[in-house]
Write an enzyme that holds these catalytic residues in place. Sequence first.
Site, short mmCIF file in Angstrom:
data_model
loop_
_atom_site.label_atom_id
_atom_site.label_comp_id
_atom_site.label_asym_id
_atom_site.label_seq_id
_atom_site.Cartn_x
_atom_site.Cartn_y
_atom_site.Cartn_z
N CYS A 142 -5.45 14.73 6.01
CA CYS A 142 -5.46 13.36 6.50
C CYS A 142 -6.82 13.02 7.09
O CYS A 142 -7.44 13.82 7.80
CB CYS A 142 -4.37 13.20 7.56
SG CYS A 142 -4.45 11.64 8.47
N GLU A 197 -13.94 5.85 6.05
CA GLU A 197 -12.83 6.36 6.84
C GLU A 197 -13.30 6.90 8.18
O GLU A 197 -14.39 7.48 8.30
CB GLU A 197 -12.12 7.48 6.06
CG GLU A 197 -10.97 8.15 6.79
CD GLU A 197 -9.78 7.24 7.04
OE1 GLU A 197 -9.98 6.20 7.72
OE2 GLU A 197 -8.67 7.57 6.58
N GLU A 226 -11.59 9.78 -2.73
CA GLU A 226 -12.38 10.20 -1.58
C GLU A 226 -13.29 11.39 -1.91
O GLU A 226 -13.21 11.96 -3.00
CB GLU A 226 -11.45 10.56 -0.43
CG GLU A 226 -10.57 11.76 -0.72
CD GLU A 226 -9.35 11.82 0.18
OE1 GLU A 226 -9.13 12.88 0.80
OE2 GLU A 226 -8.60 10.82 0.25
N ASN A 281 -8.78 0.94 7.42
CA ASN A 281 -7.57 1.73 7.54
C ASN A 281 -7.13 1.76 9.00
O ASN A 281 -7.77 2.41 9.83
CB ASN A 281 -7.83 3.15 7.03
CG ASN A 281 -6.60 4.02 6.99
OD1 ASN A 281 -5.49 3.52 7.04
ND2 ASN A 281 -6.80 5.33 6.89
N ASP A 327 -6.08 10.23 -3.38
CA ASP A 327 -6.70 11.42 -2.78
C ASP A 327 -8.07 11.70 -3.41
O ASP A 327 -8.92 10.83 -3.44
CB ASP A 327 -5.76 12.62 -2.90
CG ASP A 327 -4.47 12.44 -2.10
OD1 ASP A 327 -4.56 11.95 -0.97
OD2 ASP A 327 -3.39 12.76 -2.62
N ASP A 331 -2.94 5.42 -2.77
CA ASP A 331 -3.80 6.56 -2.47
C ASP A 331 -3.85 7.47 -3.71
O ASP A 331 -2.83 7.78 -4.31
CB ASP A 331 -3.21 7.32 -1.29
CG ASP A 331 -4.13 8.37 -0.70
OD1 ASP A 331 -5.14 8.70 -1.32
OD2 ASP A 331 -3.80 8.87 0.40
N TYR A 389 0.85 -1.19 0.00
CA TYR A 389 0.00 0.00 0.00
C TYR A 389 0.88 1.24 0.00
O TYR A 389 1.74 1.40 0.88
CB TYR A 389 -0.92 0.03 1.23
CG TYR A 389 -1.71 1.32 1.32
CD1 TYR A 389 -2.77 1.55 0.45
CD2 TYR A 389 -1.37 2.31 2.23
CE1 TYR A 389 -3.48 2.74 0.48
CE2 TYR A 389 -2.08 3.51 2.28
CZ TYR A 389 -3.13 3.71 1.40
OH TYR A 389 -3.82 4.89 1.43
N ASP A 410 0.48 15.92 5.48
CA ASP A 410 -0.56 15.49 4.55
C ASP A 410 -1.74 16.47 4.61
O ASP A 410 -2.74 16.22 5.27
CB ASP A 410 -1.02 14.08 4.91
CG ASP A 410 -2.04 13.52 3.92
OD1 ASP A 410 -2.16 14.07 2.81
OD2 ASP A 410 -2.71 12.53 4.27
N HIS A 455 -7.66 4.42 -4.29
CA HIS A 455 -8.89 4.90 -3.64
C HIS A 455 -9.06 6.39 -3.87
O HIS A 455 -8.11 7.17 -3.90
CB HIS A 455 -8.98 4.52 -2.16
CG HIS A 455 -7.88 4.98 -1.27
ND1 HIS A 455 -7.77 6.27 -0.80
CD2 HIS A 455 -6.84 4.31 -0.72
CE1 HIS A 455 -6.74 6.37 0.01
NE2 HIS A 455 -6.13 5.20 0.06
N ARG A 515 -13.79 5.84 -1.16
CA ARG A 515 -13.61 6.24 0.24
C ARG A 515 -14.52 7.42 0.55
O ARG A 515 -14.60 8.37 -0.23
CB ARG A 515 -12.15 6.62 0.48
CG ARG A 515 -11.93 7.41 1.77
CD ARG A 515 -10.47 7.75 1.99
NE ARG A 515 -10.32 8.91 2.86
CZ ARG A 515 -9.15 9.36 3.30
NH1 ARG A 515 -8.03 8.74 2.95
NH2 ARG A 515 -9.09 10.43 4.08
#
Length: 319
Positions: free
Chosen positions: A134, A201, A126, A224, A99, A97, A54, A69, A124, A171
Amino acid sequence: MAGDGLSTNGTTHLTAVQKLRKMLADPDKVIACPGVYDGFTARIALQEGADVLYMTGAGTTMSRLGMADMGIATLNDMKTNAEMLANLDPSVPLIADADTGYGGAIMVGRTVTQYIRAGVAGLHLEDQVVTKRCGHLKGKQLVSQEEYVGRIRAANMARQASHGDIVIIARTDALQSLGYDAAISRLQAAVAAGADVAFLEGLTSRAQADALIRDLAPTPCFYNNVAGGVSPDFSVQDCREIGYKIVIFPALAMEFVYPAVRRAVRMLLDEGRVGAPEEGMGKEGERRYSPRELFEVCGLGECMEFDIKAGGTAYANGA
């Protein structure tokens, strides 16, 4: 062609994304992913036998940019790192990721296409605003459900147009501000728009995790595990019992590298040394390692063997 599942000698093999899909379809498999952020940490995980990696967005931002982040990394930052990691061993799937997709629908489509061409097996997306943060920090801002679903639809369209494949993980960060029902609604809509996996999340209890698996069935769900974050510290076995299919430990490398490097720097500044090689022998992590030992992790032996087989003489007498 590799994209057709054929190697150069004509034998059939699974691509990284095909392997990831096979793992998702295996009712007995829970995919446990160590979080890596650069070539060295990825090589260590590969050496230890990790079957999926990952790529953490936070770790990528901190290692490549030296920044927190906070939505600072761009598509180019993330894609460049993901491409390098995915190709260290193309037989091992990389989930990365992505984002928010870094813009509107066209930009999301470009992100997905770039990740596919980079060899990434899963990503993923989001529902935070582009200036995201984050997922375990407070004050997250979200786009509307319509815009979020548009991102997933754009990702699916780009996947179809690419003549390639990638696992799309939807996500949502809606739990914190909008509540459980709204978060589930977003995930259900994302799955209807083409997402393969659901990722809630910031959940805060086992009860929420159990409800998620039940309410999203049969869609595979993603957990996660962030040290010190808002979510429970579920082990891989916990995730198996709950019904998760993927569990990531994104800060795994960061949280162990940080104290080790800090301690070594402190020793150098305070004592003028980093420790003699004979000190702490037998205690993993408490001795110094030679360049050759470290280079072996990153393929020194394979490089030397390749050169010799090709007729090179640079390493005929070793290194």
